[in-house]
Design an enzyme around this catalytic site. Structure first.
Site, PDB file in Angstrom:
ATOM      1  N   GLY A 141     -17.405  -0.768  -1.253  1.00 12.67           N
ATOM      2  CA  GLY A 141     -18.531   0.024  -1.373  1.00 12.67           C
ATOM      3  C   GLY A 141     -19.636  -0.377  -1.355  1.00 12.67           C
ATOM      4  O   GLY A 141     -20.831   0.727  -2.020  1.00 12.67           O
TER       5      GLY A 141
ATOM      6  N   TYR B  19       0.937  -1.340   0.342  1.00 11.59           N
ATOM      7  CA  TYR B  19      -0.549  -0.160  -0.269  1.00 11.59           C
ATOM      8  C   TYR B  19       0.645   1.411  -0.015  1.00 11.59           C
ATOM      9  O   TYR B  19       1.892   1.577   1.062  1.00 11.59           O
ATOM     10  CB  TYR B  19      -0.799   0.163   1.131  1.00 11.59           C
ATOM     11  CG  TYR B  19      -1.373  -0.267   1.616  1.00 11.59           C
ATOM     12  CD1 TYR B  19      -2.182  -2.077   0.159  1.00 11.59           C
ATOM     13  CD2 TYR B  19      -1.985  -1.641   3.118  1.00 11.59           C
ATOM     14  CE1 TYR B  19      -3.222  -3.202   0.614  1.00 11.59           C
ATOM     15  CE2 TYR B  19      -2.983  -2.806   3.296  1.00 11.59           C
ATOM     16  CZ  TYR B  19      -3.277  -3.572   1.710  1.00 11.59           C
ATOM     17  OH  TYR B  19      -4.453  -4.534   2.052  1.00 11.59           O
TER      18      TYR B  19
END
Length: 317
Positions: A227, A66
């Site tokens: 999401g 990340y």
């Protein structure tokens, strides 16, 4: 009969000796676009991480890929020296090539690298980036099919013996299979598995049950369906309104009720959503509501990474 389920336990004991709250925080979104580079607003990211800990979060999920590295570094800037009891789990074993390598979903995009020397290097870098002497939970980010599993896990075992890792875990894109997990457990203790799983995508339930029966933590990534389950137009919105909750809260509460082995790690860069997500632990669902939520979410389109992925070397038999 609308039977209320027992309120889920708020904690899980990783490896039998590392207690964490079952509703943690996934820090992946505190990076730049495409999970590449530092966050666009580092100061806001620092404040959000500190707020999460202030609200009781003691389990934070990150990875060396990340950023790369930037996510671990922002966690250190925000929280070091770390408060007692805070567990940061990080991962190693994936290569990155740029901000678009995780956004092209039309072809395999995961490039594992499980060479022992590389894994050792990444553990050392994570220790430095996080400012730790020992990583409490280290995950092999993806099993590399080109390297014998005994070599990959063997290097992590050596690092554990040297005091640089406390517990070893596995992560999968989209999932670690039961067969892989059993092979890994024949080599060393595996205390956690991080797989794709949510109320809309329950294909990984056999692995969840396997983990639950053996006291292994199950960490679902995409806990809110990337999401799709969280927004105002979520198919859960009507149900959420009746419960006086948000769709995201219901998706998280469903996970916490689904299995005592689940450690949920919702990620967000919003202070409002962070506080809303953490209040999901206060929601109690009935058996009927659990079924209704699962039935509603069954119509949500899901996405899974291709199980075929590029590796750095020729695959072993």
């Amino acid at each position: 009969m609308n039977t209320a389920l027992k309120a889920p336990s708020s904690t899980f004991n990783l490896g039998g000796d590392l207690p964490v709250r079952r509703l943690g925080y996934g820090a992946m979104y505190l990076t730049g676009p495409g999970m590449w580079g530092p966050p666009t607003d580092p100061d806001a990211a620092i404040r959000l991480l500190r707020r999460a800990v202030d609200l009781g979060v003691n389990f934070i999920d990150t990875a060396d890929s990340y950023g790369p590295a930037a996510n671990e570094q922002i966690i250190r800037r925000a929280l070091h020296p770390y408060p007692a009891g805070l567990v940061i789990t990080t991962k190693g074993g994936l290569l990155r090539s740029g901000p678009e390598d995780w956004t092209n979903r039309d072809k395999p995009y995961i490039v594992p690298c499980g060479r022992p020397a590389y894994l050792r290097q990444q553990v050392e870098l994570s220790l430095r980036n996080l400012g730790l002497e020992r990583i409490e939970l280290y995950q092999l980010h993806r099993i590399d099919p080109a390297v014998p599993l005994a070599d990959q896990l063997g290097e992590l075992v050596r690092l554990r013996e040297q005091g640089k890792i406390r517990h070893i875990a596995l992560s999968g894109q989209p999932e670690v299979t039961i067969e892989q997990l059993e092979k890994a457990r024949a080599i060393t203790q595996i205390v956690a598995v991080e797989n794709l799983y949510n109320v809309a995508d329950r294909a990984g339930e056999p692995v969840l049950r396997y983990c639950e029966e053996r006291g292994i933590a199950f960490i679902p990534w995409f806990p809110m369906g990337h999401g799709a389950l969280a927004g105002p137009n979520s198919i859960l919105a009507g149900f959420a309104k009746k419960r006086g909750a948000t769709p995201a809260q219901l998706a998280l509460a469903w996970l916490l009720h689904k299995s005592p082995a689940i450690l949920a790690i919702p990620g967000t860069s919003s202070f409002t959503h962070l506080e809303e997500n953490l209040r999901a632990a206060q929601i109690t669902l009935s058996e009927k509501e659990m079924t209704e939520l699962a039935d509603l979410a069954a119509s949500v389109p899901t996405w899974r990474p291709s199980p075929t992925a590029t590796s750095t070397t020729k695959e072993v038999a």
